[in-house]
Structure formats: C-alpha cells, structure tokens
Design a protein around this motif. Structure first.
Motif, short mmCIF file in Angstrom:
data_model
loop_
_atom_site.label_atom_id
_atom_site.label_comp_id
_atom_site.label_asym_id
_atom_site.label_seq_id
_atom_site.Cartn_x
_atom_site.Cartn_y
_atom_site.Cartn_z
N PHE A 82 0.86 -1.18 0.00
CA PHE A 82 0.00 0.00 0.00
C PHE A 82 0.90 1.24 0.00
O PHE A 82 1.82 1.34 0.82
CB PHE A 82 -0.89 0.04 1.25
N CYS A 83 0.63 2.17 -0.91
CA CYS A 83 1.38 3.44 -0.98
C CYS A 83 0.40 4.59 -0.81
O CYS A 83 -0.62 4.63 -1.51
CB CYS A 83 2.10 3.57 -2.32
N LEU A 84 0.72 5.53 0.07
CA LEU A 84 -0.21 6.63 0.30
C LEU A 84 0.52 7.93 0.61
O LEU A 84 1.69 7.93 1.00
CB LEU A 84 -1.21 6.29 1.40
N HIS A 85 -0.21 9.01 0.42
CA HIS A 85 0.31 10.37 0.66
C HIS A 85 -0.88 11.29 0.92
O HIS A 85 -1.28 12.08 0.07
CB HIS A 85 1.11 10.86 -0.56
N ASP A 91 4.58 9.06 2.35
CA ASP A 91 4.61 10.28 3.17
C ASP A 91 3.25 10.40 3.80
O ASP A 91 2.29 10.83 3.17
CB ASP A 91 4.94 11.48 2.27
N LEU A 92 3.14 10.02 5.08
CA LEU A 92 1.85 10.02 5.76
C LEU A 92 1.46 11.39 6.29
O LEU A 92 0.35 11.57 6.79
CB LEU A 92 1.85 9.01 6.91
N ASN A 93 2.39 12.37 6.19
CA ASN A 93 2.13 13.70 6.76
C ASN A 93 1.67 13.61 8.20
O ASN A 93 0.82 14.36 8.66
CB ASN A 93 1.11 14.45 5.90
N ASP A 94 2.28 12.67 8.91
CA ASP A 94 2.01 12.50 10.33
C ASP A 94 3.27 11.94 10.97
O ASP A 94 3.99 11.15 10.35
CB ASP A 94 0.84 11.55 10.55
N VAL A 95 3.54 12.35 12.19
CA VAL A 95 4.75 11.89 12.87
C VAL A 95 4.56 10.49 13.43
O VAL A 95 3.44 10.04 13.66
CB VAL A 95 5.16 12.86 14.00
N ALA A 96 5.67 9.81 13.65
CA ALA A 96 5.64 8.41 14.07
C ALA A 96 4.98 8.23 15.44
O ALA A 96 4.48 7.16 15.75
CB ALA A 96 7.06 7.85 14.10
N TRP A 97 4.99 9.29 16.27
CA TRP A 97 4.49 9.15 17.64
C TRP A 97 3.11 9.78 17.85
O TRP A 97 2.62 9.85 18.97
CB TRP A 97 5.47 9.79 18.62
N SER A 98 2.45 10.25 16.80
CA SER A 98 1.13 10.84 16.98
C SER A 98 0.12 9.78 17.37
O SER A 98 0.32 8.58 17.13
CB SER A 98 0.66 11.52 15.69
N TYR A 99 -0.99 10.20 17.95
CA TYR A 99 -1.97 9.21 18.37
C TYR A 99 -2.64 8.55 17.18
O TYR A 99 -3.05 7.38 17.25
CB TYR A 99 -2.99 9.83 19.34
N THR A 100 -2.69 9.23 16.02
CA THR A 100 -3.25 8.61 14.82
C THR A 100 -2.34 7.52 14.29
O THR A 100 -2.79 6.42 13.93
CB THR A 100 -3.49 9.67 13.72
N THR A 101 -1.02 7.79 14.23
CA THR A 101 -0.09 6.77 13.75
C THR A 101 -0.01 5.61 14.73
O THR A 101 0.08 4.44 14.33
CB THR A 101 1.30 7.39 13.53
N GLU A 102 -0.07 5.89 16.03
CA GLU A 102 -0.08 4.81 17.01
C GLU A 102 -1.36 3.98 16.87
O GLU A 102 -1.32 2.75 16.98
CB GLU A 102 0.04 5.38 18.43
N LEU A 103 -2.48 4.65 16.61
CA LEU A 103 -3.74 3.95 16.40
C LEU A 103 -3.66 3.09 15.14
O LEU A 103 -4.14 1.96 15.10
CB LEU A 103 -4.89 4.95 16.31
#
Length: 349
Positions: A203-206, A244-256
């Motif tokens: 899966f590739c996303l941006h 490029d997820l435009n989100d940091v690795a430690w955000s609650y969305t990326t953790e979710l």
C-alpha cells in the motif's frame, strides 16, 4: 523569575497539553509534531530556571515543577524511538538471502528540478521498489528512463502535489490506483512478487497534512491512514505500507494505525530518522514511513542525502521470513482503540 521566562515556560507546557484535545482542527494536531523540539526547549528552560532564576514564589515553584513533569512525559513519549527503546521488528540474521525487498521512498517536492540527483541516488541505493510522491508529468518524463531497470510501473502524475510514481524491478500484480477519501488524492495498492514467488501486499499513500494552506483539519488524513490499517489487518498476505503520511511516528493517529493494523515500525528502538524538513535542522520530523507485517525482519534502514527536496529520501530493506512472526512484537489494539478508529472512519462516510 524573568517575566519572559515565566510565560515561555507556560507556553512549552501548553504545547504538550494541547494534543490531548482530540479535535481534528489543525491547531490541535500540529502540536503533535515537534515533540523532540519541545523536549530540548523544555530541558534548556528548566536548566536556566534552576541555575539562574531559582524559584522564590509559589507560582515559580509551580512552573518549575510543571517543566520537570513535562520533561519527564516528553522523554517517556520519545524514548521508544531512541536506540534504548524496544525494537518492534527484529534485525535480519542473514541479511543477503533471496527474499530481501529494498524500498526507496522519496517526496521529491514538485517544483524541485534536481531529477539527476535522484537518478544518482537510485544507482547508489539500488532499491527493488521506488515510490516517488509530489510527482507531476515533468517528473514522470524525467524518471521514465529508469524503465529498463524497473519495468513494472504504476504512475499517477498530478499537478496538485499529490502525484505518485511507483517503479519496480520485481513483478507487480493486480495493481490499482485508489481515491479512498478525496477525488484528487490517490493511493496505490498492488502485489509485489518476490523472487521466491511469495506475494507481498503493498500500500502506498500520501494524504494531505492538517495545515491551513492544505486542509484545516486532519479528518481526511486520519481516515485514509485508518482505512489502510483495516485493509492491512484483514490481508491474508504479508503487508508493507509506505509513503509520506504527513504525520509523525508518535502521533496518536499513527499509534492507532499501528494498533489496528498490527504492523511494525522499524524506527522503534533504532532512531528518529527525521525525513522532513531537510532545509531546517531544528524543524525535522519523521513523516515518511514504512510499516510491515510481523513476517519480516529488518536488514537496514537509512535516511539518504537530500536531493533538493524538503524531504530526505528513506531507504528500508526488509527480509521476508515467516519465522520472524514468533520474535516480532506487534502493537495490540484494545476495544477503546477500535471504537476510536471507527469513530474517525465514520466522520467522512
């Protein structure tokens, strides 16, 4: 305590508290990004307070205590991404076996014209799969000359800074371009066939970042990330998610995302690998990601030199090894996590 120092201390503490407000408006989400920067500033200010302006009133003692607690909390959040944290994905014991897959992610910055630098980078890195984002027709024309080495391709050149080019020397199968949330923001789904014949779901996303000039809320970004998480969770094949997820690795969305998908983050226990912003040393965050399922080990992860973009390219080499599932430690979702994910997914449905 000097008035400026007093109010600046309050600002630092507030910048940590604001992300606790789980609102999608950009002002609440953007404060998730600079955790390392906040930690450094917090440590410097606390040191200055204790050495030069030792508290003498109750309010000053309260501020000093708040800074100490804030520093402890930020250290706790960042610790998993340091070399002292626990690794989610184990290292490959035999890094040069057949079923290695080396991937290169590059946000090229659409107006950048240093395409030659990327050609040199590709020769040096020698990846099996290349994902380039922020690519328009000009970038496709510049990069198509690698077609002899990378004959399998999925290309969505766009002029809105959300174009994607996927090149592979390994066979791609059942490749499709999706517009999961917004009509002009593509993502790619395909199978990559390893030399052994093993299928890998890629899966590739941006998605768009939550910033005023792009999208004032994170709703669409979060939804796209979590839609991919659900697809990854239900896949009967090994999975890799990158972009490029435009989100940091430690955000609650990326953790979710990690908890719902069960995918592993190779950064954990190895370093930040901040990929943005290449132009400003103190304003760097890990925005370009690769996640994989538990049946991979890690042969290597590198942040590569800048090629004129505001993003550093990232190169990650994974090795397919089903036995790794026994040793890797995927994040686990609770009922609360699933409810939060469903709530976020329902906002745009």
């Amino acid at each position: 305590m000097h008035n400026f120092l007093f109010y600046f201390s309050i600002l630092i503490v507030l910048s940590t508290l604001i992300p606790f407000i789980r609102h999608d408006f950009w002002i609440f989400r953007i404060f998730e990004y600079p955790r390392l920067q906040k930690l450094v500033l917090n440590a410097v200010v606390l040191l200055v307070v204790l050495v030069f302006y030792f508290p003498s009133t109750n309010a000053e003692f309260a501020i000093a205590l708040a800074l100490l607690l804030n520093l402890s909390y930020l250290t706790y959040l960042i610790f998993p991404f340091t070399i002292f944290g626990k690794k989610q994905i184990i290292s490959s014991k035999k890094p040069h076996e057949l079923d290695n897959l080396k991937v290169l992610i590059a946000n090229v910055y659409q107006d950048n014209r240093k395409s030659g630098d990327y050609h040199k980078l590709i020769k040096e890195c020698n990846p099996d799969v290349i994902l380039m984002v922020e690519t328009n027709k000009w970038w496709q024309e510049q990069m198509d000359s690698i077609g002899n080495q990378y004959p399998y391709q999925l290309k969505v050149p766009l002029e809105n800074t959300y174009g994607m080019l996927l090149y592979s020397r390994l066979k791609l199968n059942e490749g499709t371009v999706k517009f999961l949330v917004e009509d002009d923001i593509p993502s790619i789904e395909t199978f990559v066939i390893l030399p052994s014949g093993q299928k890998i779901k890629l899966f590739c996303l941006h998605p768009q970042p939550p910033v005023p000039q792009e999208n004032p809320r994170s709703t669409e970004r979060d939804m796209e990330i979590l839609m991919i998480a659900e697809k990854a969770k239900t896949s009967s094949y090994p999975v890799i998610v990158m972009g490029d997820l435009n989100d940091v690795a430690w955000s609650y969305t990326t953790e979710l995302f990690g908890k719902v998908s069960g995918l592993l983050d190779p950064r954990r226990g190895r370093g930040f690998f901040n990929s943005f912003n290449a132009k400003y040393f103190f304003l760097r965050f890990p925005l370009d990601h690769i996640f994989c399922s538990t049946d991979f080990t890690l042969s290597g992860i590198k942040r590569l030199p800048s090629c004129g973009s505001d993003h550093f390219p990232m190169c990650v080499e994974l090795q397919y090894n089903p036995k790794a599932e026994t040793f890797n430690e995927p994040p686990k979702a609770t009922e609360v996590d699933y409810e939060l994910a469903e709530e976020k997914l329902s906002k745009v449905k």
